[in-house]
Design a protein around this motif. Structure first.
Motif, PDB file in Angstrom:
ATOM      1  N   PHE A 146       0.830  -1.196   0.000  1.00  0.00           N
ATOM      2  CA  PHE A 146       0.000   0.000   0.000  1.00  0.00           C
ATOM      3  C   PHE A 146       0.864   1.246   0.000  1.00  0.00           C
ATOM      4  CE2 PHE A 146       1.060  -0.926   4.338  1.00  0.00           C
ATOM      5  CZ  PHE A 146       1.115   0.294   5.011  1.00  0.00           C
ATOM      6  N   GLY A 147       0.224   2.398  -0.243  1.00  0.00           N
ATOM      7  CA  GLY A 147       0.978   3.638  -0.192  1.00  0.00           C
ATOM      8  C   GLY A 147       0.143   4.869  -0.434  1.00  0.00           C
ATOM      9  N   SER A 148       0.709   6.001  -0.062  1.00  0.00           N
ATOM     10  CA  SER A 148       0.118   7.319  -0.282  1.00  0.00           C
ATOM     11  C   SER A 148       1.244   8.327  -0.414  1.00  0.00           C
ATOM     12  CB  SER A 148      -0.780   7.734   0.896  1.00  0.00           C
ATOM     13  OG  SER A 148      -1.892   6.879   1.038  1.00  0.00           O
ATOM     14  N   ALA A 149       1.047   9.326  -1.258  1.00  0.00           N
ATOM     15  CA  ALA A 149       1.971  10.458  -1.375  1.00  0.00           C
ATOM     16  C   ALA A 149       3.421  10.024  -1.560  1.00  0.00           C
ATOM     17  CB  ALA A 149       1.852  11.369  -0.149  1.00  0.00           C
ATOM     18  N   GLY A 150       3.634   8.991  -2.358  1.00  0.00           N
ATOM     19  CA  GLY A 150       4.991   8.576  -2.679  1.00  0.00           C
ATOM     20  C   GLY A 150       5.685   7.755  -1.619  1.00  0.00           C
ATOM     21  N   LYS A 151       4.990   7.383  -0.553  1.00  0.00           N
ATOM     22  CA  LYS A 151       5.576   6.500   0.449  1.00  0.00           C
ATOM     23  C   LYS A 151       4.879   5.152   0.353  1.00  0.00           C
ATOM     24  CE  LYS A 151       6.825   5.951   5.314  1.00  0.00           C
ATOM     25  NZ  LYS A 151       6.813   6.549   6.675  1.00  0.00           N
ATOM     26  N   TRP A 152       5.638   4.130  -0.006  1.00  0.00           N
ATOM     27  CA  TRP A 152       5.087   2.802  -0.247  1.00  0.00           C
ATOM     28  C   TRP A 152       5.596   1.837   0.811  1.00  0.00           C
ATOM     29  CZ3 TRP A 152       7.555   3.494  -5.658  1.00  0.00           C
ATOM     30  CH2 TRP A 152       6.850   4.507  -6.353  1.00  0.00           C
ATOM     31  N   ARG A 153       4.709   0.913   1.226  1.00  0.00           N
ATOM     32  CA  ARG A 153       5.074  -0.011   2.302  1.00  0.00           C
ATOM     33  C   ARG A 153       4.492  -1.396   2.050  1.00  0.00           C
ATOM     34  NH1 ARG A 153       3.246   2.462   7.911  1.00  0.00           N
ATOM     35  NH2 ARG A 153       4.713   0.877   8.672  1.00  0.00           N
ATOM     36  N   VAL A 154       5.120  -2.390   2.650  1.00  0.00           N
ATOM     37  CA  VAL A 154       4.601  -3.756   2.738  1.00  0.00           C
ATOM     38  C   VAL A 154       4.543  -4.115   4.207  1.00  0.00           C
ATOM     39  CG1 VAL A 154       5.015  -6.195   2.259  1.00  0.00           C
ATOM     40  CG2 VAL A 154       5.484  -4.488   0.489  1.00  0.00           C
ATOM     41  N   LEU A 155       3.370  -4.562   4.682  1.00  0.00           N
ATOM     42  CA  LEU A 155       3.203  -4.994   6.065  1.00  0.00           C
ATOM     43  C   LEU A 155       2.398  -6.280   6.102  1.00  0.00           C
ATOM     44  CD1 LEU A 155       2.258  -1.701   8.004  1.00  0.00           C
ATOM     45  CD2 LEU A 155       4.443  -2.933   8.103  1.00  0.00           C
ATOM     46  N   SER A 156       2.613  -7.078   7.133  1.00  0.00           N
ATOM     47  CA  SER A 156       1.738  -8.220   7.329  1.00  0.00           C
ATOM     48  C   SER A 156       0.333  -7.705   7.588  1.00  0.00           C
ATOM     49  CB  SER A 156       2.213  -9.073   8.520  1.00  0.00           C
ATOM     50  OG  SER A 156       2.002  -8.390   9.743  1.00  0.00           O
ATOM     51  N   GLY A 175      -0.753 -13.073  -0.447  1.00  0.00           N
ATOM     52  CA  GLY A 175      -0.077 -13.902   0.537  1.00  0.00           C
ATOM     53  C   GLY A 175       0.486 -15.170  -0.080  1.00  0.00           C
ATOM     54  N   PRO A 176       1.499 -15.713   0.560  1.00  0.00           N
ATOM     55  CA  PRO A 176       1.994 -15.319   1.873  1.00  0.00           C
ATOM     56  C   PRO A 176       3.003 -14.181   1.796  1.00  0.00           C
ATOM     57  CG  PRO A 176       3.253 -17.188   1.103  1.00  0.00           C
ATOM     58  CD  PRO A 176       2.213 -16.918   0.054  1.00  0.00           C
ATOM     59  N   MET A 177       3.357 -13.637   2.955  1.00  0.00           N
ATOM     60  CA  MET A 177       4.520 -12.778   3.017  1.00  0.00           C
ATOM     61  C   MET A 177       5.733 -13.622   2.640  1.00  0.00           C
ATOM     62  SD  MET A 177       3.799  -9.598   4.097  1.00  0.00           S
ATOM     63  CE  MET A 177       5.206  -8.918   5.018  1.00  0.00           C
ATOM     64  N   LEU A 178       6.711 -13.011   2.023  1.00  0.00           N
ATOM     65  CA  LEU A 178       7.972 -13.685   1.732  1.00  0.00           C
ATOM     66  C   LEU A 178       9.002 -13.393   2.818  1.00  0.00           C
ATOM     67  CD1 LEU A 178       8.156 -12.918  -2.096  1.00  0.00           C
ATOM     68  CD2 LEU A 178       7.655 -15.142  -1.046  1.00  0.00           C
ATOM     69  N   VAL A 179       9.078 -12.131   3.201  1.00  0.00           N
ATOM     70  CA  VAL A 179       9.994 -11.690   4.258  1.00  0.00           C
ATOM     71  C   VAL A 179       9.175 -10.923   5.283  1.00  0.00           C
ATOM     72  CG1 VAL A 179      12.091 -10.380   4.793  1.00  0.00           C
ATOM     73  CG2 VAL A 179      11.847 -11.484   2.553  1.00  0.00           C
ATOM     74  N   VAL A 180       9.399 -11.214   6.559  1.00  0.00           N
ATOM     75  CA  VAL A 180       8.689 -10.552   7.650  1.00  0.00           C
ATOM     76  C   VAL A 180       9.707 -10.050   8.661  1.00  0.00           C
ATOM     77  CG1 VAL A 180       6.858 -10.748   9.371  1.00  0.00           C
ATOM     78  CG2 VAL A 180       6.811 -12.231   7.349  1.00  0.00           C
ATOM     79  N   ASP A 181       9.791  -8.748   8.798  1.00  0.00           N
ATOM     80  CA  ASP A 181      10.745  -8.142   9.735  1.00  0.00           C
ATOM     81  C   ASP A 181      12.153  -8.681   9.543  1.00  0.00           C
ATOM     82  OD1 ASP A 181       8.657  -6.655  10.848  1.00  0.00           O
ATOM     83  OD2 ASP A 181       8.196  -8.197  12.341  1.00  0.00           O
ATOM     84  N   GLY A 182      12.568  -8.780   8.287  1.00  0.00           N
ATOM     85  CA  GLY A 182      13.932  -9.182   7.969  1.00  0.00           C
ATOM     86  C   GLY A 182      14.192 -10.674   7.941  1.00  0.00           C
ATOM     87  N   LYS A 183      13.175 -11.483   8.219  1.00  0.00           N
ATOM     88  CA  LYS A 183      13.351 -12.941   8.233  1.00  0.00           C
ATOM     89  C   LYS A 183      12.398 -13.584   7.234  1.00  0.00           C
ATOM     90  CE  LYS A 183      14.662 -13.016  13.131  1.00  0.00           C
ATOM     91  NZ  LYS A 183      14.341 -13.593  14.476  1.00  0.00           N
ATOM     92  N   LEU A 184      12.813 -14.732   6.694  1.00  0.00           N
ATOM     93  CA  LEU A 184      11.927 -15.446   5.788  1.00  0.00           C
ATOM     94  C   LEU A 184      10.670 -15.885   6.523  1.00  0.00           C
ATOM     95  CD1 LEU A 184      14.201 -17.746   3.578  1.00  0.00           C
ATOM     96  CD2 LEU A 184      13.732 -15.300   3.393  1.00  0.00           C
TER      97      LEU A 184
END
Length: 271
Positions: A146-156, A175-184
């Motif tokens: 998701f994102g707004s105003a040029g800031k894009w993010r991926v979150l669980s 889904g699924p997430m591939l990486v979560v908080d730096g871990k697979l």
């Protein structure tokens, strides 16, 4: 966890499932159930292409980069759903001129409509889906791009639910997430036996979004490691499997091997 053994940057550019199978396209517990054919060779890139081909561990991947300083991102489905880039391009003939590239945007139902969170232009078309179920989408944690105003993010999905209060300009859940908080993802093995064409999205430390599609069958683990070790994405999201598709007007590439659902359009900002 083995580190990548080779990363070679090259100068090149960067599916119909039966109704109802879009959600369960690849089952980690049923390896080999969906082996997609290797797509046609990628056309040569022009200087204007935002996509490049890389070799990672023994796999060819196309990495298309969206930069918030140069691009905007929107979601689109169509009513009725377009189901592919060709139909979209015919409905909007001027789109190719301003498009950097486009990709499929996550899981969908038999009609091509999103099964998870979906926002276009700040209007929510589908609520966040936190239900349990079978298939890749429900292999928790899943997530939202998701994102707004040029800031894009991926979150669980859970992190999105608990921390994001304002509706974004665009959003899509998969889904699924591939990486979560730096871990697979905890259910993803290093290099499991399930192989198919796959694609995903992750954000690098500079805030750029990397949309990566494999040029042949790969495991979840290999795609996830590319995001973790090369893109350096703290969170990365799987978009889909055998229907993974890319439209790159600069190189003449328009994948059309199977109907897709929602799409992400990465457009060039006006000079």
């Amino acid at each position: 966890m083995a580190l990548p053994c080779a990363i070679l940057l090259l100068a090149a550019a960067c599916n119909q499932q039966p109704a109802g199978e879009a959600v369960t396209r690849v089952d980690l517990d049923n390896p080999g159930a969906d082996l997609a054919p290797t797509p046609a060779p990628t056309p040569s890139a022009s200087a204007a292409s935002a996509c490049r081909t890389v070799t990672f561990e023994d796999a060819r991947l196309t990495d298309c980069i969206a930069d918030p300083a140069q691009h905007t991102i929107t979601t689109i489905v169509g009513n009725p759903p377009y189901r592919g880039f060709k139909t979209l391009s015919e409905a909007q003939p001027d789109l190719a001129q301003r498009l950097a590239f486009a990709v499929n945007a996550g899981m969908f139902d038999g009609d091509g409509k999103p099964i998870g969170y979906y926002v276009k232009g700040g209007d929510r078309g589908k609520e966040l889906n936190r239900a349990d179920g079978a298939g890749n989408f429900h292999l928790k944690p899943n997530g939202v791009f998701f994102g707004s105003a040029g800031k894009w993010r991926v979150l669980s999905a859970d992190a999105f639910y608990s921390t994001v209060g304002d509706r974004p300009q665009f959003g899509t859940q998969s889904g699924p997430m591939l990486v979560v908080d730096g871990k697979l993802h905890p259910e993803i093995t290093d290099d499991g036996p399930s192989r198919t064409i796959r694609n995903g999205v992750g954000i690098d430390p500079s805030g750029r979004a990397h949309f990566v599609v494999s040029e042949g069958p790969v495991s979840f683990g290999k795609l996830a490691r590319y995001y973790r070790d090369v893109v350096k994405s703290p969170n990365a999201l799987y978009l889909d499997g055998s229907v993974s598709a890319l439209w790159d007007p600069a190189s003449g590439r328009m994948d059309a091997s199977a109907p897709i659902g929602p799409m992400l359009l990465i457009e060039k900002k006006a000079p």
